[in-house]
Design a protein around this motif. Structure first.
Motif, PDB file in Angstrom:
ATOM      1  N   VAL A   4       0.866  -1.180   0.000  1.00 25.81           N
ATOM      2  CA  VAL A   4       0.000   0.000   0.000  1.00 25.81           C
ATOM      3  C   VAL A   4       0.903   1.229   0.000  1.00 25.81           C
ATOM      4  O   VAL A   4       1.735   1.402   0.889  1.00 25.81           O
ATOM      5  N   HIS A   5       0.730   2.074  -1.012  1.00 30.89           N
ATOM      6  CA  HIS A   5       1.547   3.270  -1.143  1.00 30.89           C
ATOM      7  C   HIS A   5       0.825   4.462  -0.511  1.00 30.89           C
ATOM      8  O   HIS A   5      -0.390   4.609  -0.653  1.00 30.89           O
ATOM      9  N   HIS A   6       1.572   5.293   0.166  1.00 29.69           N
ATOM     10  CA  HIS A   6       1.042   6.482   0.823  1.00 29.69           C
ATOM     11  C   HIS A   6       1.643   7.690   0.111  1.00 29.69           C
ATOM     12  O   HIS A   6       2.842   7.956   0.231  1.00 29.69           O
ATOM     13  N   ARG A   7       0.804   8.413  -0.652  1.00 27.60           N
ATOM     14  CA  ARG A   7       1.306   9.384  -1.598  1.00 27.60           C
ATOM     15  C   ARG A   7       0.630  10.738  -1.443  1.00 27.60           C
ATOM     16  O   ARG A   7      -0.471  10.835  -0.899  1.00 27.60           O
ATOM     17  N   TYR A   8       1.301  11.750  -1.977  1.00 23.88           N
ATOM     18  CA  TYR A   8       0.751  13.095  -2.059  1.00 23.88           C
ATOM     19  C   TYR A   8       0.714  13.521  -3.520  1.00 23.88           C
ATOM     20  O   TYR A   8       1.569  13.122  -4.322  1.00 23.88           O
ATOM     21  N   ALA A   9      -0.288  14.325  -3.855  1.00 23.20           N
ATOM     22  CA  ALA A   9      -0.386  14.884  -5.200  1.00 23.20           C
ATOM     23  C   ALA A   9      -0.806  16.344  -5.096  1.00 23.20           C
ATOM     24  O   ALA A   9      -1.618  16.703  -4.233  1.00 23.20           O
ATOM     25  N   GLN A  10      -0.265  17.164  -5.969  1.00 29.45           N
ATOM     26  CA  GLN A  10      -0.611  18.581  -6.018  1.00 29.45           C
ATOM     27  C   GLN A  10      -1.685  18.770  -7.081  1.00 29.45           C
ATOM     28  O   GLN A  10      -1.438  18.539  -8.272  1.00 29.45           O
ATOM     29  N   VAL A  11      -2.899  19.150  -6.672  1.00 27.56           N
ATOM     30  CA  VAL A  11      -3.993  19.354  -7.623  1.00 27.56           C
ATOM     31  C   VAL A  11      -4.728  20.644  -7.273  1.00 27.56           C
ATOM     32  O   VAL A  11      -4.997  20.926  -6.105  1.00 27.56           O
ATOM     33  N   LEU A  12      -5.024  21.425  -8.282  1.00 38.33           N
ATOM     34  CA  LEU A  12      -5.732  22.691  -8.116  1.00 38.33           C
ATOM     35  C   LEU A  12      -5.096  23.549  -7.025  1.00 38.33           C
ATOM     36  O   LEU A  12      -5.774  24.239  -6.258  1.00 38.33           O
ATOM     37  N   GLY A  13      -3.781  23.464  -6.928  1.00 36.80           N
ATOM     38  CA  GLY A  13      -3.050  24.276  -5.958  1.00 36.80           C
ATOM     39  C   GLY A  13      -3.073  23.744  -4.539  1.00 36.80           C
ATOM     40  O   GLY A  13      -2.591  24.434  -3.623  1.00 36.80           O
ATOM     41  N   ARG A  14      -3.580  22.537  -4.352  1.00 39.23           N
ATOM     42  CA  ARG A  14      -3.660  21.949  -3.004  1.00 39.23           C
ATOM     43  C   ARG A  14      -2.964  20.593  -2.975  1.00 39.23           C
ATOM     44  O   ARG A  14      -2.983  19.859  -3.962  1.00 39.23           O
ATOM     45  N   ARG A  15      -2.384  20.266  -1.842  1.00 39.67           N
ATOM     46  CA  ARG A  15      -1.677  18.993  -1.680  1.00 39.67           C
ATOM     47  C   ARG A  15      -2.625  17.988  -1.008  1.00 39.67           C
ATOM     48  O   ARG A  15      -3.072  18.194   0.121  1.00 39.67           O
ATOM     49  N   LEU A  16      -2.926  16.921  -1.744  1.00 41.54           N
ATOM     50  CA  LEU A  16      -3.844  15.904  -1.243  1.00 41.54           C
ATOM     51  C   LEU A  16      -3.096  14.596  -0.991  1.00 41.54           C
ATOM     52  O   LEU A  16      -2.308  14.145  -1.825  1.00 41.54           O
ATOM     53  N   PHE A  17      -3.397  14.010   0.135  1.00 35.78           N
ATOM     54  CA  PHE A  17      -2.846  12.701   0.491  1.00 35.78           C
ATOM     55  C   PHE A  17      -3.786  11.613   0.001  1.00 35.78           C
ATOM     56  O   PHE A  17      -5.019  11.772   0.011  1.00 35.78           O
ATOM     57  N   HIS A  18      -3.218  10.503  -0.445  1.00 35.65           N
ATOM     58  CA  HIS A  18      -4.060   9.358  -0.785  1.00 35.65           C
ATOM     59  C   HIS A  18      -3.295   8.057  -0.579  1.00 35.65           C
ATOM     60  O   HIS A  18      -2.057   8.017  -0.676  1.00 35.65           O
ATOM     61  N   ARG A  19      -4.045   7.017  -0.282  1.00 37.63           N
ATOM     62  CA  ARG A  19      -3.516   5.658  -0.231  1.00 37.63           C
ATOM     63  C   ARG A  19      -3.823   5.007  -1.576  1.00 37.63           C
ATOM     64  O   ARG A  19      -4.914   5.187  -2.124  1.00 37.63           O
ATOM     65  N   GLU A  20      -2.877   4.223  -2.073  1.00 37.08           N
ATOM     66  CA  GLU A  20      -3.050   3.614  -3.389  1.00 37.08           C
ATOM     67  C   GLU A  20      -2.415   2.232  -3.384  1.00 37.08           C
ATOM     68  O   GLU A  20      -1.313   2.040  -2.864  1.00 37.08           O
ATOM     69  N   ALA A  21      -3.110   1.275  -3.970  1.00 38.54           N
ATOM     70  CA  ALA A  21      -2.598  -0.089  -4.002  1.00 38.54           C
ATOM     71  C   ALA A  21      -3.231  -0.831  -5.159  1.00 38.54           C
ATOM     72  O   ALA A  21      -4.268  -0.432  -5.692  1.00 38.54           O
ATOM     73  N   GLY A  22      -2.607  -1.942  -5.543  1.00 39.40           N
ATOM     74  CA  GLY A  22      -3.149  -2.789  -6.587  1.00 39.40           C
ATOM     75  C   GLY A  22      -2.596  -2.470  -7.964  1.00 39.40           C
ATOM     76  O   GLY A  22      -1.951  -1.429  -8.164  1.00 39.40           O
ATOM     77  N   PRO A  23      -2.845  -3.342  -8.935  1.00 35.48           N
ATOM     78  CA  PRO A  23      -2.312  -3.150 -10.295  1.00 35.48           C
ATOM     79  C   PRO A  23      -2.884  -1.897 -10.942  1.00 35.48           C
ATOM     80  O   PRO A  23      -4.096  -1.668 -10.919  1.00 35.48           O
ATOM     81  N   ALA A  24      -2.035  -1.094 -11.536  1.00 35.37           N
ATOM     82  CA  ALA A  24      -2.474   0.158 -12.152  1.00 35.37           C
ATOM     83  C   ALA A  24      -3.411  -0.077 -13.321  1.00 35.37           C
ATOM     84  O   ALA A  24      -4.212   0.803 -13.659  1.00 35.37           O
ATOM     85  N   ASP A  25      -3.340  -1.258 -13.959  1.00 30.93           N
ATOM     86  CA  ASP A  25      -4.193  -1.534 -15.113  1.00 30.93           C
ATOM     87  C   ASP A  25      -5.446  -2.323 -14.743  1.00 30.93           C
ATOM     88  O   ASP A  25      -6.217  -2.727 -15.618  1.00 30.93           O
ATOM     89  N   ALA A  26      -5.685  -2.526 -13.447  1.00 29.97           N
ATOM     90  CA  ALA A  26      -6.889  -3.226 -12.993  1.00 29.97           C
ATOM     91  C   ALA A  26      -8.050  -2.240 -12.886  1.00 29.97           C
ATOM     92  O   ALA A  26      -7.841  -1.014 -12.844  1.00 29.97           O
ATOM     93  N   PRO A  27      -9.293  -2.725 -12.852  1.00 29.17           N
ATOM     94  CA  PRO A  27     -10.429  -1.817 -12.627  1.00 29.17           C
ATOM     95  C   PRO A  27     -10.219  -0.991 -11.357  1.00 29.17           C
ATOM     96  O   PRO A  27      -9.765  -1.502 -10.334  1.00 29.17           O
ATOM     97  N   ALA A  28     -10.546   0.275 -11.438  1.00 30.56           N
ATOM     98  CA  ALA A  28     -10.290   1.189 -10.322  1.00 30.56           C
ATOM     99  C   ALA A  28     -11.470   1.238  -9.366  1.00 30.56           C
ATOM    100  O   ALA A  28     -12.635   1.216  -9.784  1.00 30.56           O
TER     101      ALA A  28
END
Length: 291
Positions: A4-28
């Motif tokens: 399980v990856h614990h990541r940050y992304a910059q979107v619309l000028g804001r930093r959002l945290f998210h957890r992400e896991a599983g195959p990138a090409d699998a159904p989301a």
């Protein structure tokens, strides 16, 4: 073990945290949390789903580990939180996805569906309301009073929802065996909503919740028109959103799967082992394997 990856992304000028896991090409599958928690509520569900799905669980702005600009700096509305969620998914390259919604996650998920119906492959609602019949008046009366008129009296009453005892009540009410729920949950949430200035963020969202029920007729029309695969799995002891709110989905999606389980508002804390097989069976039947 699932990574399980614990990541940050910059979107619309804001930093959002998210957890992400599983195959990138699998159904989301996108997991949208409620009040007063964060993607922390999905800490055990994410790895349980990630064997077959690309699972993304963001923290809404003002919650968890995402940015929490002051209520003077940012206008906290459910529309704004939806825009940020959509921008995050676009940033991650996720254009087609199932949503799991709970509490505040529901009005965000409903807006995502209404704004882009073709993006939604399936809906899982766990104590995520979409019908007037689901509201438990004894809980919501204080919220409605504060929305109608912001006075010292109505604000004092709604501020009780920010207390440790009230958050603990959310976790334990309706749970057959309260010892199954870790006390870390309510202490974790209380610490985050108690950060300086976060009270005003939460008060703004309590007020803006008034914008959600007026969306329900449009949402019901969406459900009847698009007939998304829908699973309602509900803690039947919830004294915020009643089981009637779960049953109501079947009126608009006749083949909806509705399961009322022993548990409360945060069903995953005490009934994860019951919920996960229901979700996996539902997703296995509902989502294409070649997405």
């Amino acid at each position: 073990m699932v990574a399980v990856h614990h990541r940050y992304a910059q979107v619309l000028g804001r930093r959002l945290f998210h957890r992400e896991a599983g195959p990138a090409d699998a159904p989301a599958v996108v997991l949208l949390h409620g009040y007063p928690t964060s993607s922390f509520m999905f800490r055990d569900l994410v790895p349980a789903l990630a064997g077959d799905y690309h699972v993304i669980a963001p923290d809404h702005l003002g919650f968890g580990l995402s940015d929490a600009p002051s209520a003077d700096e940012f206008t906290y509305t459910f529309d704004a939180l939806t825009d940020l969620t959509a921008a995050l998914l676009d940033h991650l390259g996720v254009a087609h996805y199932a949503i799991y919604v709970q509490d505040y996650g529901a009005p965000i998920g409903w807006r995502l569906a209404l704004n882009d119906p073709a993006a939604i492959s399936a809906i899982i609602t766990q104590n995520g309301n979409a019908y007037e019949t689901g509201f438990v008046d004894a809980f919501w009366r204080t919220v409605w009073d504060y929305q109608r008129e912001q006075t010292p009296q109505t604000e004092a009453a709604i501020r009780e929802a920010l207390t440790l005892d009230a958050i603990k009540w959310q976790y334990l009410t309706g749970v057959p065996d309260p010892t199954l729920v870790s006390p870390e949950t309510w202490h974790h949430d209380h610490a985050l909503v108690s950060r300086p200035g976060n009270d005003r963020i939460q008060l703004a969202l309590f007020r803006d919740y008034a914008t959600n029920p007026p969306l329900y007729p449009r949402l019901h029309e969406y459900l009847r028109t698009y007939r998304p695969p829908l699973l309602a799995v509900w803690g039947k002891g919830d004294e915020i959103f009643a089981p009637a709110g779960a049953r109501a989905f079947a009126g608009d999606v006749p083949d909806a799967r509705v399961h009322l389980l022993d548990g409360g508002h945060f069903l995953l804390e005490s009934a994860l082992d019951e919920v996960v097989p229901l979700i996996l069976d539902f997703l296995g039947d509902s989502l294409p394997n070649d997405v």
